[in-house]
Design a protein around this motif. Structure first.
Motif, PDB file in Angstrom:
ATOM      1  N   ASP A 307       0.848  -1.190   0.000  1.00  0.00           N
ATOM      2  CA  ASP A 307       0.000   0.000   0.000  1.00  0.00           C
ATOM      3  C   ASP A 307       0.884   1.241   0.000  1.00  0.00           C
ATOM      4  OD1 ASP A 307      -2.614   1.434   0.443  1.00  0.00           O
ATOM      5  OD2 ASP A 307      -1.478   2.100   2.185  1.00  0.00           O
ATOM      6  N   PRO A 308       0.789   2.100  -1.029  1.00  0.00           N
ATOM      7  CA  PRO A 308       1.734   3.212  -1.130  1.00  0.00           C
ATOM      8  C   PRO A 308       1.625   4.215   0.000  1.00  0.00           C
ATOM      9  CG  PRO A 308      -0.012   3.408  -2.776  1.00  0.00           C
ATOM     10  CD  PRO A 308      -0.143   2.050  -2.162  1.00  0.00           C
ATOM     11  N   ALA A 309       0.414   4.472   0.479  1.00  0.00           N
ATOM     12  CA  ALA A 309       0.254   5.424   1.582  1.00  0.00           C
ATOM     13  C   ALA A 309       0.903   4.883   2.859  1.00  0.00           C
ATOM     14  CB  ALA A 309      -1.226   5.720   1.817  1.00  0.00           C
ATOM     15  N   GLU A 313       4.033   6.592   4.958  1.00  0.00           N
ATOM     16  CA  GLU A 313       3.976   6.875   6.396  1.00  0.00           C
ATOM     17  C   GLU A 313       5.143   6.214   7.133  1.00  0.00           C
ATOM     18  OE1 GLU A 313       2.149   9.006   7.705  1.00  0.00           O
ATOM     19  OE2 GLU A 313       0.290   9.183   6.534  1.00  0.00           O
ATOM     20  N   VAL A 314       5.474   4.991   6.736  1.00  0.00           N
ATOM     21  CA  VAL A 314       6.624   4.304   7.342  1.00  0.00           C
ATOM     22  C   VAL A 314       7.903   5.105   7.093  1.00  0.00           C
ATOM     23  CG1 VAL A 314       8.087   2.245   7.174  1.00  0.00           C
ATOM     24  CG2 VAL A 314       5.597   2.002   7.253  1.00  0.00           C
ATOM     25  N   ALA A 315       8.079   5.607   5.882  1.00  0.00           N
ATOM     26  CA  ALA A 315       9.273   6.390   5.560  1.00  0.00           C
ATOM     27  C   ALA A 315       9.327   7.674   6.370  1.00  0.00           C
ATOM     28  CB  ALA A 315       9.281   6.708   4.060  1.00  0.00           C
ATOM     29  N   HIS A 350       1.696  15.824  -0.128  1.00  0.00           N
ATOM     30  CA  HIS A 350       2.318  17.085  -0.544  1.00  0.00           C
ATOM     31  C   HIS A 350       2.371  18.039   0.645  1.00  0.00           C
ATOM     32  CE1 HIS A 350       3.608  20.345  -3.054  1.00  0.00           C
ATOM     33  NE2 HIS A 350       2.552  21.080  -2.750  1.00  0.00           N
ATOM     34  N   GLY A 351       3.539  18.565   0.913  1.00  0.00           N
ATOM     35  CA  GLY A 351       3.749  19.429   2.060  1.00  0.00           C
ATOM     36  C   GLY A 351       4.329  18.704   3.257  1.00  0.00           C
ATOM     37  N   ARG A 352       4.073  17.402   3.356  1.00  0.00           N
ATOM     38  CA  ARG A 352       4.667  16.592   4.414  1.00  0.00           C
ATOM     39  C   ARG A 352       6.034  16.075   3.988  1.00  0.00           C
ATOM     40  NH1 ARG A 352       0.751  11.988   6.002  1.00  0.00           N
ATOM     41  NH2 ARG A 352       2.239  11.815   7.725  1.00  0.00           N
TER      42      ARG A 352
END
Length: 429
Positions: A307-309, A313-315, A350-352
């Motif tokens: 899951d890309p999201a 988040e893990v990164a 975007h922004g995070r």
């Protein structure tokens, strides 16, 4: 270029699909140079793997025509202009990306032989030899098979039917571009060489992105198109490197260290440039948890499975845990993307962090539904390194449906890398 007319003219004895050794992904050339310097004597076997078993390639594609196309690729060598283009690529205008010794070898090489057989409606296509030689077969072999399958489907269409088909495909792509053009801060590149509909179609898609997206379109992975369209060639590294390094490891301790040895060699090879981590070969969470501190300072991460999201988040959590500001880091999404998912992920991250997208098969080969069915729908075809010095390679991925390797070795790798239960996700392309 009238693509429909060119397709209609595929009645010639041979109309070469791959006309240049740099009709290849940029990352393959960068990896090839690293292998040329760091692992020049290793013998590696690559093999075609069709994950979409319902697409019976050996029943669609004539063996003689396939051999003609593969033999033509073996006859290719770099032109003077192509060599000049590669030698001119630099890091920020300071240092050549491709070293003189590598270029001297590349300018004189031709691809090694291949082995082709049929089994149960599929082609068994393998390449074996020195790693830095056979690895250059992967992308052109895939491009040939994908385009020959497309030609087989289109062969019975007449000229005006083809014109309507391509008009519909162009409209479909342009509607995607229109949905993307209003996104502030978008950065997107073409990653669609390996499973494209055709070279001409990929080139048309790139031109549409240039016109439709302006500076939001940052380049293409295809070296030849980058050269001819005067845009940036995009790419870093792929799963192939840790898969082969790991297969060469002599014991479990060396196996656990192998993915980090890859990046240490990569760092030295490129003088600290191209610092993008691809962490999912043996599970993203475990890779990052065990990563040495120096990797936290790298530019960014590419997310290519699972899951890309969740991967993003893990990164972000990992960078924070290592004292890094995620807003200074780059996240590249590259797995099975299409417009709606691109828009969703951009809005979420975007922004995070700095966010970029490598748009692949559903950019350069989305003919779904345009022939009154799925006869031209893209399918999941890969060409992977399956053995190194006679030892099998393994890939676990963040999606077990993308795992490959002998079952006993998969279990060993799961143990060494601490990979537990994983969520299975459909492999679209």
């Amino acid at each position: 270029m009238d693509i429909a007319t060119r397709v209609w003219n595929h009645k010639w004895k041979i109309d070469p699909i791959v006309r240049s050794l740099i009709d290849n992904d940029f990352y393959k050339l960068l990896m090839c140079q690293s292998v040329f310097h760091n692992k020049p004597d290793e013998t590696v076997t690559f093999s075609l793997i069709n994950r979409s078993k319902n697409v019976r390639l050996a029943e669609l594609i004539d063996e003689g025509e396939l051999r003609e196309q593969l033999d033509h690729i073996r006859s290719l060598s770099l032109s003077r202009g192509e060599s000049t283009f590669l030698r001119g690529n630099t890091f920020y205008g300071k240092r050549q990306m491709f070293h003189p010794d590598f270029m001297q070898w590349f300018e004189s090489m031709s691809l090694p032989d291949y082995q082709l057989e049929k089994h149960d409606g599929q082609y068994e296509l393998t390449f074996e030899g020195k790693w830095h030689e056979v690895m250059l077969w992967e992308i052109p072999a895939l491009a040939v098979l994908m385009e020959l399958r497309g030609r087989a489907v289109l062969n019975n269409m007449r000229k005006f039917e083809l014109q309507v088909l391509y008009a519909r495909a162009m409209t479909k792509l342009w509607e995607k571009v229109e949905k993307l053009r209003g996104i502030d801060g978008l950065r997107i590149a073409d990653f669609g060489t390996r499973r494209r509909h055709s070279y001409l179609w990929q080139d048309w898609c790139v031109q549409a992105m240039i016109e439709g997206l302006g500076d939001k379109f940052v380049g293409t992975s295809n070296c030849r198109i980058a050269m001819h369209r005067d845009i940036e060639a995009i790419g870093t590294n792929a799963h192939e490197l840790p898969m082969v390094y790991s297969a060469l490891a002599e014991d479990d301790a060396a196996l656990a260290q192998a993915p980090y040895d890859v990046l240490a060699d990569w760092h030295r090879e490129h003088d600290g440039n191209l610092r993008i981590i691809l962490p999912d070969t043996y599970g993203t969470r475990g890779f990052l948890d065990r990563a040495p501190d120096w990797l936290a300072g790298w530019t960014g991460i590419r997310i290519d499975s699972g899951d890309p999201a969740t991967g993003a988040e893990v990164a972000i959590d990992w960078w924070k845990s290592r004292g890094e500001d995620p807003r200074d880091k780059l996240i590249i999404f590259s797995d099975g993307l299409d417009v709606d998912k691109i828009i969703e992920l951009h809005s979420q991250f975007h922004g995070r962090a700095k966010v970029s997208f490598g748009w692949g098969t559903l950019l350069t080969n989305d003919f779904r539904g345009l022939t009154g069915g799925d006869a031209l729908a893209p399918f999941s075809l890969v060409c992977k390194a399956v053995a190194a010095n006679g030892r099998p390679t393994v890939k676990l991925s963040d999606n077990p449906n993308k795992a490959m390797g002998p079952a006993a070795q998969i279990e060993r790798y799961k143990r060494v890398f601490g990979v537990g239960e994983q969520e299975r996700m459909e492999v679209v392309v």
